[in-house]
Design a protein around this motif. Structure first.
Motif, PDB file in Angstrom:
ATOM      1  N   TYR A 176       0.844  -1.196   0.000  1.00  0.00           N
ATOM      2  CA  TYR A 176       0.000   0.000   0.000  1.00  0.00           C
ATOM      3  C   TYR A 176       0.879   1.246   0.000  1.00  0.00           C
ATOM      4  O   TYR A 176       1.958   1.251   0.576  1.00  0.00           O
ATOM      5  N   ALA A 177       0.368   2.292  -0.638  1.00  0.00           N
ATOM      6  CA  ALA A 177       1.097   3.556  -0.671  1.00  0.00           C
ATOM      7  C   ALA A 177       0.096   4.702  -0.613  1.00  0.00           C
ATOM      8  O   ALA A 177      -1.060   4.558  -1.023  1.00  0.00           O
ATOM      9  N   SER A 178       0.571   5.828  -0.127  1.00  0.00           N
ATOM     10  CA  SER A 178      -0.203   7.054  -0.083  1.00  0.00           C
ATOM     11  C   SER A 178       0.671   8.155  -0.678  1.00  0.00           C
ATOM     12  O   SER A 178       1.842   8.272  -0.323  1.00  0.00           O
ATOM     13  N   VAL A 179       0.079   8.938  -1.593  1.00  0.00           N
ATOM     14  CA  VAL A 179       0.840   9.984  -2.277  1.00  0.00           C
ATOM     15  C   VAL A 179      -0.006  11.249  -2.345  1.00  0.00           C
ATOM     16  O   VAL A 179      -1.157  11.214  -2.790  1.00  0.00           O
ATOM     17  N   ASP A 180       0.579  12.359  -1.916  1.00  0.00           N
ATOM     18  CA  ASP A 180      -0.084  13.659  -2.031  1.00  0.00           C
ATOM     19  C   ASP A 180       0.188  14.239  -3.415  1.00  0.00           C
ATOM     20  O   ASP A 180       1.334  14.231  -3.889  1.00  0.00           O
ATOM     21  N   VAL A 181      -0.857  14.729  -4.045  1.00  0.00           N
ATOM     22  CA  VAL A 181      -0.744  15.434  -5.319  1.00  0.00           C
ATOM     23  C   VAL A 181      -1.368  16.806  -5.122  1.00  0.00           C
ATOM     24  O   VAL A 181      -2.509  16.907  -4.664  1.00  0.00           O
ATOM     25  N   THR A 182      -0.593  17.836  -5.422  1.00  0.00           N
ATOM     26  CA  THR A 182      -1.094  19.197  -5.284  1.00  0.00           C
ATOM     27  C   THR A 182      -0.931  19.935  -6.607  1.00  0.00           C
ATOM     28  O   THR A 182      -0.029  19.639  -7.392  1.00  0.00           O
ATOM     29  N   PHE A 183      -1.826  20.882  -6.838  1.00  0.00           N
ATOM     30  CA  PHE A 183      -1.780  21.694  -8.052  1.00  0.00           C
ATOM     31  C   PHE A 183      -2.780  22.825  -7.897  1.00  0.00           C
ATOM     32  O   PHE A 183      -3.580  22.848  -6.943  1.00  0.00           O
ATOM     33  N   ASN A 184      -2.735  23.741  -8.815  1.00  0.00           N
ATOM     34  CA  ASN A 184      -3.756  24.771  -8.927  1.00  0.00           C
ATOM     35  C   ASN A 184      -4.612  24.426 -10.131  1.00  0.00           C
ATOM     36  O   ASN A 184      -4.086  24.064 -11.187  1.00  0.00           O
ATOM     37  N   ASN A 185      -5.914  24.525  -9.966  1.00  0.00           N
ATOM     38  CA  ASN A 185      -6.834  24.349 -11.076  1.00  0.00           C
ATOM     39  C   ASN A 185      -7.559  25.676 -11.270  1.00  0.00           C
ATOM     40  O   ASN A 185      -8.277  26.121 -10.373  1.00  0.00           O
ATOM     41  N   PHE A 186      -7.305  26.316 -12.416  1.00  0.00           N
ATOM     42  CA  PHE A 186      -7.799  27.671 -12.666  1.00  0.00           C
ATOM     43  C   PHE A 186      -7.413  28.596 -11.523  1.00  0.00           C
ATOM     44  O   PHE A 186      -8.204  29.413 -11.060  1.00  0.00           O
ATOM     45  N   GLY A 187      -6.184  28.436 -11.045  1.00  0.00           N
ATOM     46  CA  GLY A 187      -5.647  29.310 -10.010  1.00  0.00           C
ATOM     47  C   GLY A 187      -6.055  28.962  -8.590  1.00  0.00           C
ATOM     48  O   GLY A 187      -5.570  29.572  -7.647  1.00  0.00           O
TER      49      GLY A 187
ATOM     50  N   PRO B 229      -6.028  26.420  -5.408  1.00  0.00           N
ATOM     51  CA  PRO B 229      -5.242  25.295  -4.915  1.00  0.00           C
ATOM     52  C   PRO B 229      -6.100  24.044  -4.706  1.00  0.00           C
ATOM     53  O   PRO B 229      -7.230  24.125  -4.218  1.00  0.00           O
ATOM     54  N   ARG B 230      -5.552  22.924  -5.113  1.00  0.00           N
ATOM     55  CA  ARG B 230      -6.200  21.623  -4.953  1.00  0.00           C
ATOM     56  C   ARG B 230      -5.208  20.674  -4.307  1.00  0.00           C
ATOM     57  O   ARG B 230      -4.011  20.703  -4.601  1.00  0.00           O
ATOM     58  N   SER B 231      -5.735  19.807  -3.452  1.00  0.00           N
ATOM     59  CA  SER B 231      -4.890  18.842  -2.752  1.00  0.00           C
ATOM     60  C   SER B 231      -5.612  17.494  -2.719  1.00  0.00           C
ATOM     61  O   SER B 231      -6.719  17.394  -2.196  1.00  0.00           O
ATOM     62  N   LEU B 232      -4.984  16.490  -3.314  1.00  0.00           N
ATOM     63  CA  LEU B 232      -5.541  15.146  -3.359  1.00  0.00           C
ATOM     64  C   LEU B 232      -4.564  14.164  -2.720  1.00  0.00           C
ATOM     65  O   LEU B 232      -3.349  14.336  -2.816  1.00  0.00           O
ATOM     66  N   VAL B 233      -5.111  13.149  -2.095  1.00  0.00           N
ATOM     67  CA  VAL B 233      -4.299  12.056  -1.570  1.00  0.00           C
ATOM     68  C   VAL B 233      -4.700  10.803  -2.338  1.00  0.00           C
ATOM     69  O   VAL B 233      -5.880  10.427  -2.345  1.00  0.00           O
ATOM     70  N   TYR B 234      -3.736  10.211  -2.986  1.00  0.00           N
ATOM     71  CA  TYR B 234      -3.969   8.970  -3.715  1.00  0.00           C
ATOM     72  C   TYR B 234      -3.585   7.800  -2.827  1.00  0.00           C
ATOM     73  O   TYR B 234      -2.477   7.749  -2.296  1.00  0.00           O
ATOM     74  N   GLU B 235      -4.521   6.872  -2.678  1.00  0.00           N
ATOM     75  CA  GLU B 235      -4.256   5.620  -1.981  1.00  0.00           C
ATOM     76  C   GLU B 235      -4.043   4.574  -3.059  1.00  0.00           C
ATOM     77  O   GLU B 235      -4.918   4.362  -3.909  1.00  0.00           O
ATOM     78  N   LEU B 236      -2.874   3.966  -3.042  1.00  0.00           N
ATOM     79  CA  LEU B 236      -2.476   3.034  -4.089  1.00  0.00           C
ATOM     80  C   LEU B 236      -2.265   1.648  -3.514  1.00  0.00           C
ATOM     81  O   LEU B 236      -1.999   1.486  -2.322  1.00  0.00           O
ATOM     82  N   VAL B 237      -2.357   0.661  -4.392  1.00  0.00           N
ATOM     83  CA  VAL B 237      -2.134  -0.726  -3.989  1.00  0.00           C
ATOM     84  C   VAL B 237      -1.256  -1.386  -5.054  1.00  0.00           C
ATOM     85  O   VAL B 237      -1.344  -1.065  -6.244  1.00  0.00           O
ATOM     86  N   LEU B 238      -0.403  -2.289  -4.602  1.00  0.00           N
ATOM     87  CA  LEU B 238       0.450  -3.049  -5.516  1.00  0.00           C
ATOM     88  C   LEU B 238      -0.322  -4.285  -5.946  1.00  0.00           C
ATOM     89  O   LEU B 238      -0.649  -5.146  -5.125  1.00  0.00           O
TER      90      LEU B 238
END
Length: 155
Positions: A100-111, A113-122
């Motif tokens: 299992y893994a957790s990864v933060d992805v951040t970006f601006n969408n139309f200026g 701020p957005r913050s997502l956490v992806y929960e991943l599995v092998l």
């Protein structure tokens, strides 16, 4: 990490998106997954990015949604909006615990701020998206819960 995503985008601009499998690192999975948002060519089939459990939620949603209805997802949960203009894109370092893994992805969408956490599995020798959580204060959600709420309505 932004430079890596940008470089990958340049390469794909000349070749089109390709969902090479398996994704050996969580970061490689997310870079490939987001490439279409930068080059404008989207995958015909995103199931290669999804875990078996997440794909089952998509499949169930398609099955239970009445004909002519939209289904559980009425926006793009990967950009936290209907449309996108992504800037300042960053994939954080993966926190890995076994399969299992957790990864933060951040970006601006139309200026904004957005913050997502992806929960991943092998799975099947590569990393897959198992769930996505928005931690943006104005629109918090968990993708699997959106599917569960829709399933409760239609079943």
């Amino acid at each position: 990490m932004r430079l890596a995503a940008y470089a990958a985008g340049l390469v794909l601009a000349f070749t089109g998106p390709s969902a090479a499998q398996p994704f050996e690192t969580p970061e490689a999975l997310l870079e490939a997954f987001y490439e279409p948002y930068f080059i404008g060519e989207f995958y015909d089939d995103e199931s290669v990015f999804r875990s078996q459990d997440l794909q089952a939620l998509y499949d169930n949603d398609a099955e239970i949604t009445p004909e002519g209805e939209m289904g559980a997802i009425s926006f793009d949960p990967f950009v936290d909006g209907q449309d996108f203009e992504i800037t300042d894109f960053d994939i954080g370092a993966a926190g890995i615990a076994g399969d299992y893994a957790s990864v933060d992805v951040t970006f601006n969408n139309f200026g904004q701020p957005r913050s997502l956490v992806y929960e991943l599995v092998l799975e099947d020798g590569g990393w897959k998206i198992d769930d996505v959580v928005s931690t943006s204060p104005e629109n918090q959600y968990r993708l699997s819960e959106i599917f569960a709420e829709a399933a409760a309505i239609y079943q």
